[in-house]
Design a protein around this motif. Structure first.
Motif, PDB file in Angstrom:
ATOM      1  N   ASP A 167       0.823  -1.384   0.013  1.00  0.00           N
ATOM      2  CA  ASP A 167      -0.064  -0.011  -0.083  1.00  0.00           C
ATOM      3  C   ASP A 167       0.879   1.519  -0.119  1.00  0.00           C
ATOM      4  OD1 ASP A 167      -2.297   1.532   0.299  1.00  0.00           O
ATOM      5  OD2 ASP A 167      -2.586   1.457   2.293  1.00  0.00           O
ATOM      6  N   GLU A 168       0.366   2.219  -0.737  1.00  0.00           N
ATOM      7  CA  GLU A 168       1.301   3.430  -0.879  1.00  0.00           C
ATOM      8  C   GLU A 168       2.887   3.020  -1.588  1.00  0.00           C
ATOM      9  OE1 GLU A 168       0.320   6.296  -1.032  1.00  0.00           O
ATOM     10  OE2 GLU A 168      -1.399   6.636   0.461  1.00  0.00           O
ATOM     11  N   PHE A 169       2.746   2.197  -2.340  1.00  0.00           N
ATOM     12  CA  PHE A 169       3.780   1.556  -2.680  1.00  0.00           C
ATOM     13  C   PHE A 169       5.031   2.510  -3.192  1.00  0.00           C
ATOM     14  CE2 PHE A 169       1.972   1.476  -7.105  1.00  0.00           C
ATOM     15  CZ  PHE A 169       2.803   2.050  -7.772  1.00  0.00           C
ATOM     16  N   ASP A 170       4.798   3.678  -3.825  1.00  0.00           N
ATOM     17  CA  ASP A 170       5.628   4.914  -4.214  1.00  0.00           C
ATOM     18  C   ASP A 170       6.392   5.025  -3.082  1.00  0.00           C
ATOM     19  OD1 ASP A 170       2.939   5.672  -3.207  1.00  0.00           O
ATOM     20  OD2 ASP A 170       3.915   7.564  -4.204  1.00  0.00           O
ATOM     21  N   LYS A 171       5.868   5.452  -1.724  1.00  0.00           N
ATOM     22  CA  LYS A 171       6.528   5.946  -0.671  1.00  0.00           C
ATOM     23  C   LYS A 171       7.059   4.503   0.011  1.00  0.00           C
ATOM     24  CE  LYS A 171       7.438   9.079   2.565  1.00  0.00           C
ATOM     25  NZ  LYS A 171       8.063  10.125   2.193  1.00  0.00           N
ATOM     26  N   THR A 172       6.472   3.557   0.083  1.00  0.00           N
ATOM     27  CA  THR A 172       7.150   2.263   0.339  1.00  0.00           C
ATOM     28  C   THR A 172       8.518   2.091  -0.023  1.00  0.00           C
ATOM     29  OG1 THR A 172       5.077   1.581   1.236  1.00  0.00           O
ATOM     30  CG2 THR A 172       6.873  -0.118   1.425  1.00  0.00           C
ATOM     31  N   LEU A 173       8.520   1.997  -1.384  1.00  0.00           N
ATOM     32  CA  LEU A 173       9.603   1.642  -2.265  1.00  0.00           C
ATOM     33  C   LEU A 173      10.689   2.710  -2.468  1.00  0.00           C
ATOM     34  CD1 LEU A 173       7.972  -0.277  -5.063  1.00  0.00           C
ATOM     35  CD2 LEU A 173       8.880  -1.165  -3.055  1.00  0.00           C
ATOM     36  N   ARG A 317       0.565  11.340   4.417  1.00  0.00           N
ATOM     37  CA  ARG A 317       0.238   9.965   4.117  1.00  0.00           C
ATOM     38  C   ARG A 317      -0.364   9.211   5.213  1.00  0.00           C
ATOM     39  NH1 ARG A 317       3.046   8.161  -0.969  1.00  0.00           N
ATOM     40  NH2 ARG A 317       4.208   9.850  -1.761  1.00  0.00           N
ATOM     41  N   GLY A 318      -1.572   8.382   4.959  1.00  0.00           N
ATOM     42  CA  GLY A 318      -1.737   7.376   5.923  1.00  0.00           C
ATOM     43  C   GLY A 318      -2.672   7.974   7.248  1.00  0.00           C
ATOM     44  N   LEU A 319      -2.857   9.312   7.270  1.00  0.00           N
ATOM     45  CA  LEU A 319      -3.751   9.862   8.256  1.00  0.00           C
ATOM     46  C   LEU A 319      -5.146   9.798   7.904  1.00  0.00           C
ATOM     47  CD1 LEU A 319      -1.703  12.500  10.333  1.00  0.00           C
ATOM     48  CD2 LEU A 319      -1.691  10.162  10.425  1.00  0.00           C
ATOM     49  N   ASP A 320      -6.146   9.287   8.367  1.00  0.00           N
ATOM     50  CA  ASP A 320      -7.261   9.225   8.138  1.00  0.00           C
ATOM     51  C   ASP A 320      -8.258  10.055   9.044  1.00  0.00           C
ATOM     52  OD1 ASP A 320      -9.793   8.920   6.721  1.00  0.00           O
ATOM     53  OD2 ASP A 320     -10.309   6.843   7.183  1.00  0.00           O
ATOM     54  N   ILE A 321      -8.118  11.397   8.801  1.00  0.00           N
ATOM     55  CA  ILE A 321      -8.831  12.320   9.772  1.00  0.00           C
ATOM     56  C   ILE A 321      -9.793  13.128   9.122  1.00  0.00           C
ATOM     57  CG2 ILE A 321      -8.592  14.178  11.561  1.00  0.00           C
ATOM     58  CD1 ILE A 321      -5.612  13.377  11.991  1.00  0.00           C
ATOM     59  N   PRO A 322     -11.206  12.855   9.254  1.00  0.00           N
ATOM     60  CA  PRO A 322     -12.103  13.624   8.609  1.00  0.00           C
ATOM     61  C   PRO A 322     -12.309  15.042   8.875  1.00  0.00           C
ATOM     62  CG  PRO A 322     -13.182  12.342  10.446  1.00  0.00           C
ATOM     63  CD  PRO A 322     -11.723  11.889  10.308  1.00  0.00           C
ATOM     64  N   HIS A 323     -12.923  15.524   7.651  1.00  0.00           N
ATOM     65  CA  HIS A 323     -13.267  16.919   7.883  1.00  0.00           C
ATOM     66  C   HIS A 323     -12.022  18.143   8.193  1.00  0.00           C
ATOM     67  CE1 HIS A 323     -16.796  14.992   8.175  1.00  0.00           C
ATOM     68  NE2 HIS A 323     -16.794  14.587   9.480  1.00  0.00           N
ATOM     69  N   ILE A 324     -10.958  17.648   7.415  1.00  0.00           N
ATOM     70  CA  ILE A 324      -9.835  18.870   7.641  1.00  0.00           C
ATOM     71  C   ILE A 324     -10.208  19.737   6.411  1.00  0.00           C
ATOM     72  CG2 ILE A 324      -7.375  19.286   7.331  1.00  0.00           C
ATOM     73  CD1 ILE A 324      -7.023  16.291   8.257  1.00  0.00           C
ATOM     74  N   ARG A 325     -10.356  20.873   6.887  1.00  0.00           N
ATOM     75  CA  ARG A 325     -10.902  21.952   6.200  1.00  0.00           C
ATOM     76  C   ARG A 325      -9.848  22.835   5.338  1.00  0.00           C
ATOM     77  NH1 ARG A 325     -12.117  24.496   2.811  1.00  0.00           N
ATOM     78  NH2 ARG A 325     -14.100  25.746   2.237  1.00  0.00           N
TER      79      ARG A 325
END
Length: 465
Positions: A167-173, A317-325
């Protein structure tokens, strides 16, 4: 939900000629049950395409914007291939950050499948992970360094793993992860299927990830988030040190969820401290912090204790925080890819958002940004936003102490004399927990719970730092 899920599995197994799994094509009832658990109305086009592509191809590359639902897009195909009753690990998910590992673990558990998943990442007690791995989980998700460590120690049954997700292979690699990812791939002799996902098309897949005529699904909109949902503006600072301009900008934006991106850890802490001195309640977040500090910072941002998070690209990347304006580029991003990922924290799913570029007197807009963007004119007089409604309490007990959210609500209601509406978001970790409490009542609550016990155990409870 677990019994309902198991009944659906048995019914589906009969439809496929017996109750042996995997379910190559999950029944609509099962997917509906998963979506109900996740509070999602329906799969989107990208998720449907991923599900179908993984049914007809061994290897799939999925490119889709941040916030579009990639996690579910690869978890559903993983789930279809899991064999019920198998006591060894069947799928491995490799991610670039601990936050992403925890997010995927959370989503998988919320799906309510009954299958075990374990997250492994740096900063987490290895002994705890080793205990979790004794009874092999069906799915393991983790960061390259920690997964490689467990493989070398023989804690993961690599021979049984037949599905690998990057997942997010561009960053992982990226450089620094290549060696560990190469080791992990080489350690999995029986992988038959690969899923690679990314929010950008910025890097070539190295030769050590051997793919067999992969199906490529490209759902990337041009320029990252769709233009109609992501607005890009600029603010001009009269001084090279842009902190005062940032302060006036935050006052202008008001009490809205805002991420401020800096390029270096030192700048993150300096900027956060200077904002605090000016009266802006905020927190900071970067990779050199201890895990508990990082958890505390993100929890306070998620639950509304602070509305401003100052951070490095770690939070892109990777943060799933809703409603960031709002996204504020305090420092200009080094690359267009970084710009896209930062902006991907807002305008997620169907929401709108604004990215604001802060320019000093000697700075110019990046060439990939239109020069015609709107310039925000800040008022000369800055008025501090009201303090957030919530504050966060730290509780030195968690899952390993058999403490859950219901226990915390009961304790704060009975011993802390709080009403249900006085208690906000609760997050329970392995050895500690965080809970949001209405600011106006937190002092009295801390006073009356002194010496009280949670589940017959006295634990430290204090304001989260």
């Amino acid at each position: 939900m677990y019994l309902e899920w198991q009944n659906l599995l048995i019914l589906s197994g009969r439809r496929f000629g017996g109750n042996t799994l995997p379910l190559r094509q999950m029944q609509k009832e099962i997917i509906s049950a998963i979506l109900a658990n996740l509070k999602i109305a329906a799969l989107n086009d990208m998720q449907l395409a991923s599900l179908e592509a993984n049914r007809t191809h061994k290897d799939v590359i999925l490119l889709s914007a941040t916030g579009s639902g990639k996690t579910l897009a690869f978890l559903l195909p993983v789930l279809e291939r899991l064999e019920q009753g198998v006591k060894t690990t069947q799928a491995l998910i490799v991610v670039p950050s601990r936050e992403l590992a925890l997010q995927i673990e959370k989503v998988f558990r919320q799906m309510g499948t009954g299958y075990k998943i374990t997250a492994c990442y740096g900063g987490h007690l290895r002994e705890t992970e080793e205990n979790n791995l004794i009874e092999a989980p069906a799915v393991i998700v983790g960061t390259p360094g920690r997964l490689g460590d467990h493989i070398r120690r023989g804690n993961i049954t690599v021979d049984s793993i037949d599905t690998l997700v990057l997942d997010e292979f561009d960053k992982t690699l990226e450089l620094g992860f290549q060696e560990e990812v190469s080791f992990i791939v080489a350690s999995l002799p029986n992988v038959k299927r690969h899923q690679l996902t990314s929010a950008t098309e910025a890097v070539e897949i190295p030769d050590f990830v051997v793919l067999d005529n992969p199906e490529k699904l490209n759902f990337l909109p041009e320029g990252g988030a769709p233009a109609e949902r992501l607005d890009i503006k600029q603010v001009l600072s009269p001084e090279a040190d842009k902190v005062d301009t940032l302060f006036r900008l935050i006052c202008y934006l008001g009490n809205r969820s805002t991420i401020v991106f800096c390029n270096h850890r030192e700048a993150v802490e300096r900027t956060s401290n200077l904002l605090s001195e000016k009266g802006i309640i905020n927190t900071f977040y970067h990779g050199a912090m201890e895990q508990q500090e990082r958890d505390s910072a993100l929890c306070k941002f998620r639950n509304g204790t602070v509305n401003v998070l100052v951070t490095t690209d770690l939070a892109a990347r990777g943060l799933d925080i809703p409603h960031i304006r709002y996204i504020v580029h305090y420092h200009l991003p080094h690359t267009e890819d970084s710009f896209v990922h930062r902006n991907g924290r807002t305008a997620r799913m169907e929401a709108s958002g604004t990215a604001i570029i802060l320019l000093g007197p000697d700075e110019k807009l990046m060439p990939y940004v239109s020069p015609d963007i709107e310039t925000i004119e800040l008022p000369e007089k800055a008025v501090l936003p009201e303090k957030p409604k919530w504050v966060t309490l730290f509780i030195a007990a968690g899952k390993k102490d058999k403490v859950n959210k219901i226990d915390i609500v009961g304790f704060l209601g009975n011993k802390g004399r709080l009403k249900k509406e006085d208690i906000g978001l609760i997050e329970v970790k392995d050895f500690f927990s965080f809970v949001a409490v209405v600011r106006s009542k937190v002092g009295h609550t801390l006073e009356v719970i002194k010496g009280e016990k949670i589940k017959n155990k006295k634990v430290k409870i204090e304001l989260a730092r």
